[in-house]
Write a protein that holds these residues in place. Structure first.
Motif, PDB file in Angstrom:
ATOM      1  N   ILE A 147     -36.713 -61.484 122.945  1.00  0.00           N
ATOM      2  CA  ILE A 147     -36.721 -60.466 121.887  1.00  0.00           C
ATOM      3  C   ILE A 147     -38.114 -59.862 121.747  1.00  0.00           C
ATOM      4  O   ILE A 147     -38.275 -58.642 121.675  1.00  0.00           O
ATOM      5  N   GLU A 148     -39.128 -60.718 121.728  1.00  0.00           N
ATOM      6  CA  GLU A 148     -40.503 -60.224 121.595  1.00  0.00           C
ATOM      7  C   GLU A 148     -40.873 -59.297 122.752  1.00  0.00           C
ATOM      8  O   GLU A 148     -41.460 -58.235 122.542  1.00  0.00           O
ATOM      9  N   ALA A 149     -40.504 -59.675 123.972  1.00  0.00           N
ATOM     10  CA  ALA A 149     -40.815 -58.839 125.143  1.00  0.00           C
ATOM     11  C   ALA A 149     -40.121 -57.487 125.040  1.00  0.00           C
ATOM     12  O   ALA A 149     -40.722 -56.443 125.344  1.00  0.00           O
ATOM     13  N   CYS A 150     -38.869 -57.479 124.605  1.00  0.00           N
ATOM     14  CA  CYS A 150     -38.132 -56.230 124.449  1.00  0.00           C
ATOM     15  C   CYS A 150     -38.784 -55.342 123.403  1.00  0.00           C
ATOM     16  O   CYS A 150     -38.973 -54.140 123.619  1.00  0.00           O
ATOM     17  N   LEU A 151     -39.132 -55.918 122.256  1.00  0.00           N
ATOM     18  CA  LEU A 151     -39.762 -55.133 121.187  1.00  0.00           C
ATOM     19  C   LEU A 151     -41.110 -54.578 121.623  1.00  0.00           C
ATOM     20  O   LEU A 151     -41.421 -53.401 121.355  1.00  0.00           O
ATOM     21  N   LEU A 158     -33.522 -54.545 113.868  1.00  0.00           N
ATOM     22  CA  LEU A 158     -33.342 -55.668 114.767  1.00  0.00           C
ATOM     23  C   LEU A 158     -32.195 -56.478 114.198  1.00  0.00           C
ATOM     24  O   LEU A 158     -32.353 -57.166 113.187  1.00  0.00           O
ATOM     25  N   ALA A 159     -31.028 -56.353 114.803  1.00  0.00           N
ATOM     26  CA  ALA A 159     -29.806 -56.968 114.262  1.00  0.00           C
ATOM     27  C   ALA A 159     -29.435 -58.174 115.116  1.00  0.00           C
ATOM     28  O   ALA A 159     -28.778 -58.041 116.138  1.00  0.00           O
ATOM     29  N   VAL A 160     -29.884 -59.339 114.699  1.00  0.00           N
ATOM     30  CA  VAL A 160     -29.602 -60.564 115.438  1.00  0.00           C
ATOM     31  C   VAL A 160     -28.813 -61.527 114.566  1.00  0.00           C
ATOM     32  O   VAL A 160     -28.900 -61.487 113.347  1.00  0.00           O
ATOM     33  N   GLU A 161     -28.084 -62.384 115.211  1.00  0.00           N
ATOM     34  CA  GLU A 161     -27.275 -63.378 114.510  1.00  0.00           C
ATOM     35  C   GLU A 161     -28.174 -64.456 113.911  1.00  0.00           C
ATOM     36  O   GLU A 161     -29.281 -64.688 114.380  1.00  0.00           O
ATOM     37  N   ILE A 162     -27.665 -65.132 112.920  1.00  0.00           N
ATOM     38  CA  ILE A 162     -28.410 -66.240 112.315  1.00  0.00           C
ATOM     39  C   ILE A 162     -28.511 -67.394 113.304  1.00  0.00           C
ATOM     40  O   ILE A 162     -29.511 -68.079 113.380  1.00  0.00           O
ATOM     41  N   PHE A 163     -27.465 -67.582 114.073  1.00  0.00           N
ATOM     42  CA  PHE A 163     -27.469 -68.617 115.102  1.00  0.00           C
ATOM     43  C   PHE A 163     -26.756 -68.078 116.329  1.00  0.00           C
ATOM     44  O   PHE A 163     -26.012 -67.125 116.250  1.00  0.00           O
ATOM     45  N   LEU A 164     -27.030 -68.680 117.487  1.00  0.00           N
ATOM     46  CA  LEU A 164     -26.405 -68.261 118.745  1.00  0.00           C
ATOM     47  C   LEU A 164     -25.365 -69.287 119.141  1.00  0.00           C
ATOM     48  O   LEU A 164     -25.542 -70.483 118.949  1.00  0.00           O
ATOM     49  N   GLU A 215     -27.741 -59.100 123.902  1.00  0.00           N
ATOM     50  CA  GLU A 215     -26.700 -58.999 124.921  1.00  0.00           C
ATOM     51  C   GLU A 215     -25.663 -60.094 124.692  1.00  0.00           C
ATOM     52  O   GLU A 215     -26.000 -61.217 124.310  1.00  0.00           O
ATOM     53  N   ASN A 216     -24.409 -59.767 124.917  1.00  0.00           N
ATOM     54  CA  ASN A 216     -23.287 -60.697 124.766  1.00  0.00           C
ATOM     55  C   ASN A 216     -23.093 -61.176 123.334  1.00  0.00           C
ATOM     56  O   ASN A 216     -22.511 -62.236 123.108  1.00  0.00           O
ATOM     57  N   GLN A 217     -23.572 -60.400 122.388  1.00  0.00           N
ATOM     58  CA  GLN A 217     -23.404 -60.749 120.987  1.00  0.00           C
ATOM     59  C   GLN A 217     -21.966 -60.472 120.564  1.00  0.00           C
ATOM     60  O   GLN A 217     -21.277 -59.659 121.156  1.00  0.00           O
ATOM     61  N   MET A 218     -21.519 -61.134 119.516  1.00  0.00           N
ATOM     62  CA  MET A 218     -20.168 -60.914 119.007  1.00  0.00           C
ATOM     63  C   MET A 218     -19.987 -59.434 118.673  1.00  0.00           C
ATOM     64  O   MET A 218     -20.876 -58.807 118.106  1.00  0.00           O
ATOM     65  N   SER A 219     -18.835 -58.890 119.016  1.00  0.00           N
ATOM     66  CA  SER A 219     -18.587 -57.462 118.818  1.00  0.00           C
ATOM     67  C   SER A 219     -18.663 -57.039 117.357  1.00  0.00           C
ATOM     68  O   SER A 219     -19.003 -55.898 117.049  1.00  0.00           O
ATOM     69  N   VAL A 270     -31.063 -56.693 123.995  1.00  0.00           N
ATOM     70  CA  VAL A 270     -32.008 -57.630 124.607  1.00  0.00           C
ATOM     71  C   VAL A 270     -31.226 -58.459 125.610  1.00  0.00           C
ATOM     72  O   VAL A 270     -30.213 -59.072 125.265  1.00  0.00           O
ATOM     73  N   ARG A 271     -31.669 -58.455 126.854  1.00  0.00           N
ATOM     74  CA  ARG A 271     -30.969 -59.204 127.890  1.00  0.00           C
ATOM     75  C   ARG A 271     -31.048 -60.699 127.629  1.00  0.00           C
ATOM     76  O   ARG A 271     -32.064 -61.206 127.148  1.00  0.00           O
ATOM     77  N   GLN A 272     -29.949 -61.381 127.961  1.00  0.00           N
ATOM     78  CA  GLN A 272     -29.927 -62.831 127.813  1.00  0.00           C
ATOM     79  C   GLN A 272     -31.033 -63.425 128.678  1.00  0.00           C
ATOM     80  O   GLN A 272     -31.138 -63.099 129.862  1.00  0.00           O
ATOM     81  N   PRO A 273     -31.864 -64.276 128.102  1.00  0.00           N
ATOM     82  CA  PRO A 273     -32.994 -64.809 128.878  1.00  0.00           C
ATOM     83  C   PRO A 273     -32.536 -65.750 129.979  1.00  0.00           C
ATOM     84  O   PRO A 273     -31.493 -66.384 129.885  1.00  0.00           O
ATOM     85  N   SER A 274     -33.363 -65.809 131.000  1.00  0.00           N
ATOM     86  CA  SER A 274     -33.074 -66.727 132.102  1.00  0.00           C
ATOM     87  C   SER A 274     -33.343 -68.159 131.651  1.00  0.00           C
ATOM     88  O   SER A 274     -33.972 -68.402 130.618  1.00  0.00           O
TER      89      SER A 274
END
Length: 80
Positions: A56-60, A73-79, A19-23, A43-47
């Motif tokens: 991520i693990e909970a979503c998967l 699973l397409a995630v950025e190298i860093f946030l 969620e809120n990842q770069m477009s 994946v929702r931004q964690p609280s």
């Protein structure tokens, strides 16, 4: 997308992003999902106090429990 042409993503599969990842990382996956009938899942931004890894693990685990095949699973190298 070569990943689709090679048969790695099929109708009904899940493509997971954050969620809120770069477009620039989301738009290509949205396009792929439209083309092949896969489902884009964010994946929702964690609280506060919860790590991205845990979210991520909970979503998967939830997707797998629902019988969904997670193709990407397409995630950025860093946030940011």
């Amino acid at each position: 997308h070569n990943i689709w042409r090679l048969g790695h993503v099929q109708n009904g599969d899940a493509v997971v992003v954050l969620e809120n990842q770069m477009s620039s990382n989301v738009y290509p996956w949205q396009h792929l999902c439209r083309e092949c009938g896969a489902c884009l899942v964010a994946v929702r931004q964690p609280s506060e106090g919860t790590s991205w890894n845990a979210a991520i693990e909970a979503c998967l685990l939830e997707l797998v429990a629902q019988g969904c095949h997670v193709a990407v699973l397409a995630v950025e190298i860093f946030l940011w």
